[in-house]
Design a protein around this motif. Structure first.
Motif, PDB file in Angstrom:
ATOM      1  N   ILE A 180       0.844  -1.205   0.000  1.00 44.52           N
ATOM      2  CA  ILE A 180       0.000   0.000   0.000  1.00 44.52           C
ATOM      3  C   ILE A 180       0.880   1.255   0.000  1.00 44.52           C
ATOM      4  CG2 ILE A 180      -0.242   0.125   2.529  1.00 44.52           C
ATOM      5  CD1 ILE A 180      -3.247   0.790   1.960  1.00 44.52           C
ATOM      6  N   LYS A 181       2.050   1.154   0.621  1.00 38.67           N
ATOM      7  CA  LYS A 181       2.949   2.302   0.669  1.00 38.67           C
ATOM      8  C   LYS A 181       3.492   2.604  -0.735  1.00 38.67           C
ATOM      9  CE  LYS A 181       6.682   4.534   2.991  1.00 38.67           C
ATOM     10  NZ  LYS A 181       7.205   4.949   1.689  1.00 38.67           N
ATOM     11  N   ASP A 182       3.824   1.532  -1.481  1.00 38.33           N
ATOM     12  CA  ASP A 182       4.279   1.714  -2.869  1.00 38.33           C
ATOM     13  C   ASP A 182       3.193   2.391  -3.700  1.00 38.33           C
ATOM     14  OD1 ASP A 182       6.581   0.391  -2.255  1.00 38.33           O
ATOM     15  OD2 ASP A 182       6.024  -1.499  -3.224  1.00 38.33           O
ATOM     16  N   VAL A 183       1.948   1.962  -3.474  1.00 35.75           N
ATOM     17  CA  VAL A 183       0.831   2.533  -4.243  1.00 35.75           C
ATOM     18  C   VAL A 183       0.658   4.008  -3.880  1.00 35.75           C
ATOM     19  CG1 VAL A 183      -1.683   2.446  -4.552  1.00 35.75           C
ATOM     20  CG2 VAL A 183      -0.354   0.336  -4.594  1.00 35.75           C
ATOM     21  N   TYR A 184       0.699   4.304  -2.582  1.00 36.17           N
ATOM     22  CA  TYR A 184       0.578   5.693  -2.114  1.00 36.17           C
ATOM     23  C   TYR A 184       1.676   6.547  -2.764  1.00 36.17           C
ATOM     24  CZ  TYR A 184       0.194   9.583   1.210  1.00 36.17           C
ATOM     25  OH  TYR A 184       0.029  10.826   1.773  1.00 36.17           O
ATOM     26  N   ASP A 185       2.897   6.044  -2.734  1.00 39.51           N
ATOM     27  CA  ASP A 185       4.028   6.797  -3.302  1.00 39.51           C
ATOM     28  C   ASP A 185       3.881   6.977  -4.812  1.00 39.51           C
ATOM     29  OD1 ASP A 185       5.144   7.090  -0.849  1.00 39.51           O
ATOM     30  OD2 ASP A 185       6.595   5.463  -1.063  1.00 39.51           O
ATOM     31  N   ALA A 186       3.419   5.923  -5.491  1.00 38.24           N
ATOM     32  CA  ALA A 186       3.240   6.011  -6.951  1.00 38.24           C
ATOM     33  C   ALA A 186       2.219   7.087  -7.301  1.00 38.24           C
ATOM     34  CB  ALA A 186       2.803   4.655  -7.508  1.00 38.24           C
ATOM     35  N   ILE A 187       1.173   7.204  -6.466  1.00 36.13           N
ATOM     36  CA  ILE A 187       0.127   8.207  -6.736  1.00 36.13           C
ATOM     37  C   ILE A 187       0.654   9.619  -6.434  1.00 36.13           C
ATOM     38  CG2 ILE A 187      -2.143   9.061  -5.997  1.00 36.13           C
ATOM     39  CD1 ILE A 187      -2.988   6.136  -5.538  1.00 36.13           C
ATOM     40  N   ILE A 188       1.269   9.772  -5.285  1.00 31.08           N
ATOM     41  CA  ILE A 188       1.682  11.120  -4.861  1.00 31.08           C
ATOM     42  C   ILE A 188       2.827  11.661  -5.735  1.00 31.08           C
ATOM     43  CG2 ILE A 188       3.392  10.636  -3.025  1.00 31.08           C
ATOM     44  CD1 ILE A 188       1.622  12.496  -1.260  1.00 31.08           C
ATOM     45  N   THR A 189       3.666  10.766  -6.261  1.00 30.31           N
ATOM     46  CA  THR A 189       4.790  11.223  -7.092  1.00 30.31           C
ATOM     47  C   THR A 189       4.436  11.225  -8.588  1.00 30.31           C
ATOM     48  OG1 THR A 189       5.667   8.982  -7.205  1.00 30.31           O
ATOM     49  CG2 THR A 189       6.566  10.378  -5.472  1.00 30.31           C
ATOM     50  N   LEU A 190       3.166  11.027  -8.907  1.00 27.90           N
ATOM     51  CA  LEU A 190       2.656  11.089 -10.284  1.00 27.90           C
ATOM     52  C   LEU A 190       3.226   9.992 -11.200  1.00 27.90           C
ATOM     53  CD1 LEU A 190       2.670  14.979 -10.938  1.00 27.90           C
ATOM     54  CD2 LEU A 190       0.978  13.630  -9.727  1.00 27.90           C
ATOM     55  N   LYS A 191       3.676   8.886 -10.600  1.00 27.53           N
ATOM     56  CA  LYS A 191       4.074   7.759 -11.465  1.00 27.53           C
ATOM     57  C   LYS A 191       2.807   7.225 -12.127  1.00 27.53           C
ATOM     58  CE  LYS A 191       8.186   6.182  -9.001  1.00 27.53           C
ATOM     59  NZ  LYS A 191       8.220   7.065  -7.823  1.00 27.53           N
ATOM     60  N   VAL A 192       1.727   7.237 -11.357  1.00 28.49           N
ATOM     61  CA  VAL A 192       0.407   6.980 -11.926  1.00 28.49           C
ATOM     62  C   VAL A 192      -0.400   8.230 -11.643  1.00 28.49           C
ATOM     63  CG1 VAL A 192      -0.437   5.787  -9.841  1.00 28.49           C
ATOM     64  CG2 VAL A 192      -1.576   5.407 -11.996  1.00 28.49           C
ATOM     65  N   ARG A 193      -1.111   8.717 -12.676  1.00 26.91           N
ATOM     66  CA  ARG A 193      -1.871   9.953 -12.483  1.00 26.91           C
ATOM     67  C   ARG A 193      -3.025   9.957 -13.482  1.00 26.91           C
ATOM     68  NH1 ARG A 193      -1.765  11.036 -17.165  1.00 26.91           N
ATOM     69  NH2 ARG A 193      -2.770  12.980 -16.649  1.00 26.91           N
ATOM     70  N   GLY A 194      -3.904  10.964 -13.328  1.00 26.96           N
ATOM     71  CA  GLY A 194      -5.136  10.967 -14.102  1.00 26.96           C
ATOM     72  C   GLY A 194      -6.219  10.340 -13.224  1.00 26.96           C
ATOM     73  N   ALA A 195      -7.375  11.029 -13.137  1.00 31.04           N
ATOM     74  CA  ALA A 195      -8.377  10.642 -12.135  1.00 31.04           C
ATOM     75  C   ALA A 195      -8.791   9.154 -12.189  1.00 31.04           C
ATOM     76  CB  ALA A 195      -9.589  11.559 -12.256  1.00 31.04           C
ATOM     77  N   PRO A 196      -9.214   8.623 -13.347  1.00 29.13           N
ATOM     78  CA  PRO A 196      -9.643   7.212 -13.334  1.00 29.13           C
ATOM     79  C   PRO A 196      -8.494   6.255 -13.003  1.00 29.13           C
ATOM     80  CG  PRO A 196     -10.555   8.358 -15.232  1.00 29.13           C
ATOM     81  CD  PRO A 196      -9.519   9.272 -14.634  1.00 29.13           C
ATOM     82  N   ALA A 197      -7.289   6.546 -13.513  1.00 30.37           N
ATOM     83  CA  ALA A 197      -6.146   5.651 -13.240  1.00 30.37           C
ATOM     84  C   ALA A 197      -5.791   5.650 -11.750  1.00 30.37           C
ATOM     85  CB  ALA A 197      -4.933   6.080 -14.072  1.00 30.37           C
ATOM     86  N   ILE A 198      -5.917   6.798 -11.114  1.00 32.19           N
ATOM     87  CA  ILE A 198      -5.650   6.869  -9.670  1.00 32.19           C
ATOM     88  C   ILE A 198      -6.661   5.989  -8.919  1.00 32.19           C
ATOM     89  CG2 ILE A 198      -5.683   8.402  -7.647  1.00 32.19           C
ATOM     90  CD1 ILE A 198      -4.746  10.693  -9.525  1.00 32.19           C
ATOM     91  N   GLY A 199      -7.929   6.063  -9.325  1.00 29.94           N
ATOM     92  CA  GLY A 199      -8.970   5.258  -8.672  1.00 29.94           C
ATOM     93  C   GLY A 199      -8.718   3.764  -8.839  1.00 29.94           C
ATOM     94  N   ILE A 200      -8.409   3.351 -10.061  1.00 29.96           N
ATOM     95  CA  ILE A 200      -8.170   1.915 -10.337  1.00 29.96           C
ATOM     96  C   ILE A 200      -6.974   1.431  -9.516  1.00 29.96           C
ATOM     97  CG2 ILE A 200      -7.508   0.237 -12.118  1.00 29.96           C
ATOM     98  CD1 ILE A 200      -8.817   2.306 -14.170  1.00 29.96           C
ATOM     99  N   THR A 201      -5.897   2.218  -9.533  1.00 27.90           N
ATOM    100  CA  THR A 201      -4.668   1.827  -8.823  1.00 27.90           C
ATOM    101  C   THR A 201      -4.914   1.720  -7.323  1.00 27.90           C
ATOM    102  OG1 THR A 201      -3.394   2.975 -10.510  1.00 27.90           O
ATOM    103  CG2 THR A 201      -2.241   2.452  -8.463  1.00 27.90           C
TER     104      THR A 201
END
Ligand code: MRU
Length: 353
Positions: free
Chosen positions: A34-55
């Motif tokens: 979950i920490k990796d996922v949190y970091d990926a979202i906050i650092t914009l490795k994954v971004r865009g509203a639907p992609a953030i939700g899916i991830t």
């Protein structure tokens, strides 16, 4: 020519395209905790509203697989705590909490931990699959609106890599390609972190769509100089009255569209609507760190200690929006009335959200 994907679920593993490395490196990351996922979202490795939700949905489901308890009460308590943690990673895109709420809700169907763990993964996969279908529908509806138009401007990246596939604002361009329609897309580079220059240009090139890059400040000139016929953007959160939060700079384009009498379209799935808020004033706007503005690729471009204001999103009042394109259909003004009849009614019938 292929439409790139940013989220993959393979052999019970979550794999994310590292969007920070694009366009120069194509790196897929295995994300386990979950920490990796949190970091990926906050650092914009994954971004865009639907992609953030899916991830986030996959992230919560993955983390729950490691809970040791057999007590459903303890399981739900930890799940809620983890959902709150992930939900705080980015504040503006409502798809994030929408997806997490769906997971918290689905576990109520079962009374034991083993079934709950299984159901969480199934629900995350469902959210992923549904988003691809939604984006395809959005693209088809958008194509009907853009029927006689080929020169279209966009900002940020509301594309395939910001969703499960196809994107929202970029979906008509990918599908247009499939249908043999030729668009000329003008992509604003999208300061400060260049989602337009780095991501939209790369993504459209991958699928063979004609794309021209401009800086954000060139938009007004380009509309006249290149004969732009429409502007289409994505959304991070749409209020009950149609006010729409999207990447900073979107409001500039909406005002330009209005002054130039060209249509301004917002493309978004129903998961991006926040029907709990009356208007855009209630949308929380993320402010990001100063270095995104003072530095480019780690290189300072402003004097040391420069004072910075860095809002990541702005809110476009619904009066500037010609139509909102959803997977359920096209919504026109009056938004207060039509969002409620077209969207709320279908949601109440259980067709989404
Ligand atoms: O900061 P970002 O890159 O997550 O911002 C993304 C946007 O503003 C997109 O336009 C929006 O999330 C829609 S993505 C289909």
């Amino acid at each position: 020519m292929t439409i790139p994907l940013s989220i993959k679920w393979e052999n019970k593993q979550l794999i994310l395209l590292d969007q920070q490395k694009l366009p120069h490196e194509i790196v897929y990351l295995k994300v386990d905790t979950i920490k990796d996922v949190y970091d990926a979202i906050i650092t914009l490795k994954v971004r865009g509203a639907p992609a953030i939700g899916i991830t986030a949905a996959y992230g919560l489901a993955l983390e729950a697989q490691n809970y040791k308890t057999h007590s459903m009460k303890d399981f739900l308590e930890t799940l809620k705590k983890d959902a709150t943690y992930l939900g705080e990673s980015r504040p503006t895109a409502v798809n994030l909490v929408w997806a997490l709420k769906r997971l918290l809700k689905v576990v109520n169907q079962v009374d034991n931990v083993t079934s709950a763990k299984q159901l969480l993964v199934e629900e995350a996969r469902k959210i992923h699959k549904e988003d691809e279908e939604s984006c395809r529908n959005i693209g088809e509806f958008a194509l009907t609106l853009l029927e006689d138009k080929t020169k279209v401007m966009t900002i940020c990246n509301a594309g395939s890599i910001a969703t499960a596939k196809y994107g929202t604002a970029l979906a008509p361009f990918h599908l247009g390609k499939e249908h043999g329609k030729k668009f000329e897309v003008f992509a604003c580079e999208t300061r400060p972190v260049f989602q337009g220059g780095r991501l939209t240009v790369w993504e459209l090139q991958q699928s063979g769509v004609d794309v021209t890059l401009i800086t954000d400040g060139m938009a007004a000139h380009t509309i006249g100089a290149k004969g732009i016929e429409a502007i289409i953007v994505g959304a991070d959160r749409i209020a009950k009255n149609g006010d729409t939060a999207n990447k900073i700079g979107t409001l500039n384009l909406a005002i330009l569209a209005s002054v130039n009498s060209i249509p301004f379209y917002v493309a978004a799935p129903s998961s991006t609507f926040d029907l709990s808020i009356k208007d855009g004033l209630e949308i929380p706007i993320e402010e990001r760190k100063a270095e995104e503005i003072t530095h480019i690729n780690g290189q300072a471009i402003a004097p040391v200690d420069t004072k910075v204001f860095n809002p990541a999103f702005d809110v476009t009042p619904s009066k500037y929006i010609t139509a909102i394109i959803t997977e359920k259909g096209i919504i026109y003004p009056d938004y207060v009335e039509n969002i409620s009849t077209q969207l709320v009614n279908s949601i109440e019938k259980g067709e989404g959200q």
